[in-house]
Design a protein around this motif. Sequence first.
Motif, short mmCIF file in Angstrom:
data_model
loop_
_atom_site.label_atom_id
_atom_site.label_comp_id
_atom_site.label_asym_id
_atom_site.label_seq_id
_atom_site.Cartn_x
_atom_site.Cartn_y
_atom_site.Cartn_z
N ARG A 168 0.80 -1.23 0.00
CA ARG A 168 0.00 0.00 0.00
C ARG A 168 0.83 1.27 0.00
O ARG A 168 0.38 2.30 -0.51
N ALA A 169 2.01 1.23 0.61
CA ALA A 169 2.82 2.45 0.67
C ALA A 169 4.27 2.11 0.94
O ALA A 169 4.57 1.12 1.61
N VAL A 170 5.17 2.95 0.39
CA VAL A 170 6.60 2.82 0.67
C VAL A 170 7.16 4.19 1.02
O VAL A 170 6.61 5.22 0.63
N GLU A 171 8.27 4.17 1.75
CA GLU A 171 9.02 5.40 2.03
C GLU A 171 10.17 5.46 1.03
O GLU A 171 10.98 4.53 0.97
N PRO A 172 10.26 6.52 0.20
CA PRO A 172 11.33 6.58 -0.80
C PRO A 172 12.70 6.35 -0.17
O PRO A 172 12.99 6.89 0.89
#
Length: 196
Positions: A104-108
């Motif tokens: 659902r989401a990643v931290e660059p």
Amino acid sequence: MDEQLKPLPKEFYETPTLDLAKELLGCILVKETSEGVSSGIIVETEAYLGTVDQAAHSYQNRRTKRTEVMFHDAGLVYTYQMHTHCLVNVVSGPVDVPEAILIRAVEPFTGIDLMLKRRPVTNFKNLTSGPGKLTKAMHITMDDYGKPFYNSSLYITQGKKPRQIDHGTRIGIDNSGEAKNYPYRFWIPQNPFVSR
């Protein structure tokens, strides 16, 4: 393959889906393209428990061209189109147990300039804070469908285990009966890139 970022082996994915959804948090999702390499720390996942989960594409053993890969080995890429977005999932059940985990989401993490070129944003937190945002920023496409995460240009590598994991209900599945209440979403608390 980037020497620093070695893909996790196939065995990593041979874990019960709800456990794997938590194990993926803190791992690094990597995409290699002709433009360069980009990566992000996985900070949010959602598990879908196949035939018994009304929110899953494979509920009641629905086997279609789209869901076919879910019936194969764990550790394969399941991408699908939703509106104008491509979403990326990890196939997580054994053969013929069609389960998957949505990233659902990643931290660059690396290749941030490349991600910003693909997805220019004024608020950096919006770059990869959702399943359609991260695939656009990292150039994950339907061409990745069916490839193994452990041996392709889209892969997952070991990261740093989070100290704490929160869980709650999944997002955007209101028409899925009681499944909408299952606490199958997992995230790293206080991370600004979690979708909500």
